[in-house]
Design a protein around this motif. Structure first.
Motif, mmCIF file in Angstrom:
data_model
loop_
_atom_site.group_PDB
_atom_site.id
_atom_site.type_symbol
_atom_site.label_atom_id
_atom_site.label_comp_id
_atom_site.label_asym_id
_atom_site.label_seq_id
_atom_site.Cartn_x
_atom_site.Cartn_y
_atom_site.Cartn_z
ATOM 1 N N ALA A 96 0.844 -1.208 0.000
ATOM 2 C CA ALA A 96 0.000 0.000 0.000
ATOM 3 C C ALA A 96 0.873 1.250 0.000
ATOM 4 N N VAL A 97 1.948 1.234 0.791
ATOM 5 C CA VAL A 97 2.869 2.374 0.834
ATOM 6 C C VAL A 97 3.553 2.542 -0.522
ATOM 7 N N ALA A 98 4.037 1.448 -1.093
ATOM 8 C CA ALA A 98 4.688 1.532 -2.400
ATOM 9 C C ALA A 98 3.742 2.096 -3.451
ATOM 10 N N THR A 99 2.481 1.672 -3.399
ATOM 11 C CA THR A 99 1.489 2.154 -4.366
ATOM 12 C C THR A 99 1.219 3.644 -4.186
ATOM 13 N N VAL A 100 1.018 4.096 -2.948
ATOM 14 C CA VAL A 100 0.724 5.513 -2.725
ATOM 15 C C VAL A 100 1.931 6.378 -3.092
ATOM 16 N N LEU A 101 3.136 5.881 -2.878
ATOM 17 C CA LEU A 101 4.329 6.653 -3.253
ATOM 18 C C LEU A 101 4.470 6.745 -4.766
ATOM 19 N N SER A 102 4.183 5.655 -5.452
ATOM 20 C CA SER A 102 4.220 5.664 -6.910
ATOM 21 C C SER A 102 3.182 6.627 -7.480
ATOM 22 N N ASP A 103 1.976 6.586 -6.930
ATOM 23 C CA ASP A 103 0.916 7.512 -7.355
ATOM 24 C C ASP A 103 1.314 8.964 -7.075
ATOM 25 N N PHE A 104 1.919 9.205 -5.914
ATOM 26 C CA PHE A 104 2.349 10.551 -5.535
ATOM 27 C C PHE A 104 3.363 11.092 -6.546
ATOM 28 N N THR A 105 4.352 10.273 -6.901
ATOM 29 C CA THR A 105 5.367 10.697 -7.872
ATOM 30 C C THR A 105 4.730 10.978 -9.234
ATOM 31 N N ALA A 106 3.815 10.095 -9.650
ATOM 32 C CA ALA A 106 3.159 10.288 -10.952
ATOM 33 C C ALA A 106 2.342 11.581 -10.969
ATOM 34 N N ARG A 107 1.658 11.897 -9.870
ATOM 35 C CA ARG A 107 0.819 13.094 -9.793
ATOM 36 C C ARG A 107 1.632 14.368 -9.648
ATOM 37 N N SER A 108 2.709 14.304 -8.855
ATOM 38 C CA SER A 108 3.407 15.524 -8.460
ATOM 39 C C SER A 108 4.699 15.778 -9.236
#
Length: 169
Positions: free
Chosen positions: A44-56
Motif C-alpha cells: 500500500a505504501v509503495a502504491t501511494v508513493l508511486s501515485d504521488f510521484t506520478a501526480r506531483s
C-alpha cells in the motif's frame, strides 16, 4: 391507478437504495483503501508513493523494512493515513523536489519518517487552521499510544516522524 403509483414508488425506492449502497462502498473504500486489505502495508505504501510521484513529479526514495504480518490492521491503517496526510502537506505547501520515506517495524514498534527538501516552516508560527493535518497526524499516533514529532525550519525542509507500538494500548 394505485398499483402504478406503488410500482413507481417501489422502483424509485430500489433506485435510491442501489445509489446509497454504491455511495457507501465508495466512502468505505476511501476510509480504508482496499490495497491495504488486499496487499498489506508495504505494498500500500509503495502504491501511494508511486501515485504521488506520478501526480506531483516529485522524486520519492523509500526504505521499507516491514512485513505484512508484523503490523496489526488498525496500526497499518493509521500509519497509512499519516503517510497520506504527510504527502498531501508536501504537495500543498513544501515546493519540494525530493522526499525520503522510511518505514520499519522493529523492537515492537512501527516507525514512519517522511522527510522533504522543501520550503519548510517555523512550527511554532503555524496558524491552527493550516495545522489541522498536523494535528490529525498527532492524534492518530497518540490514539495508539505512539509518538509524533515534526521538525522543520524555513528553507530547511520538513521531517515528520511517527513511532507506534505494534500492540496498541
Amino acid at each position: 391507478t394505485d398499483a402504478e403509483r406503488r410500482g413507481d414508488a417501489l422502483r424509485s425506492a430500489l433506485h435510491a437504495a442501489r445509489d446509497t449502497q454504491r455511495r457507501v462502498r465508495e466512502i468505505s473504500h476511501m476510509l480504508r483503501p482496499t490495497v491495504l486489505d488486499d496487499h498489506g502495508l508495504p505494498q500500500a505504501v509503495a502504491t501511494v508513493l508511486s501515485d504521488f510521484t506520478a501526480r506531483s513529479g516529485i522524486d520519492v526514495e523509500s526504505r521499507l523494512d516491514v512485513d505484512n504480518l508484523a503490523v496489526p490492521p488498525d496500526v497499518a491503517n493509521h500509519v497509512f493515513r499519516i503517510l497520506q496526510e504527510a504527502l498531501t502537506n508536501i504537495l500543498r505547501h513544501a515546493r519540494a523536489s525530493s522526499v525520503l520515506v522510511t518505514l520499519r517495524a522493529t523492537n515492537g514498534r512501527v516507525e514512519l519518517t517522511v522527510r522533504d527538501d522543501g520550503a519548510g516552516f517555523e512550527p511554532s508560527a503555524t496558524p491552527t487552521t493550516s495545522s489541522l493535518g498536523l494535528l490529525g497526524m498527532r492524534e492518530r499516533s497518540e490514539l495508539l499510544g505512539g509518538k509524533f514529532s515534526i521538525r522543520s525550519q524555513p528553507a530547511g525542509g520538513t521531517e515528520v516522524s511517527v513511532s507506534i507500538p505494534l500492540r496498541p494500548r
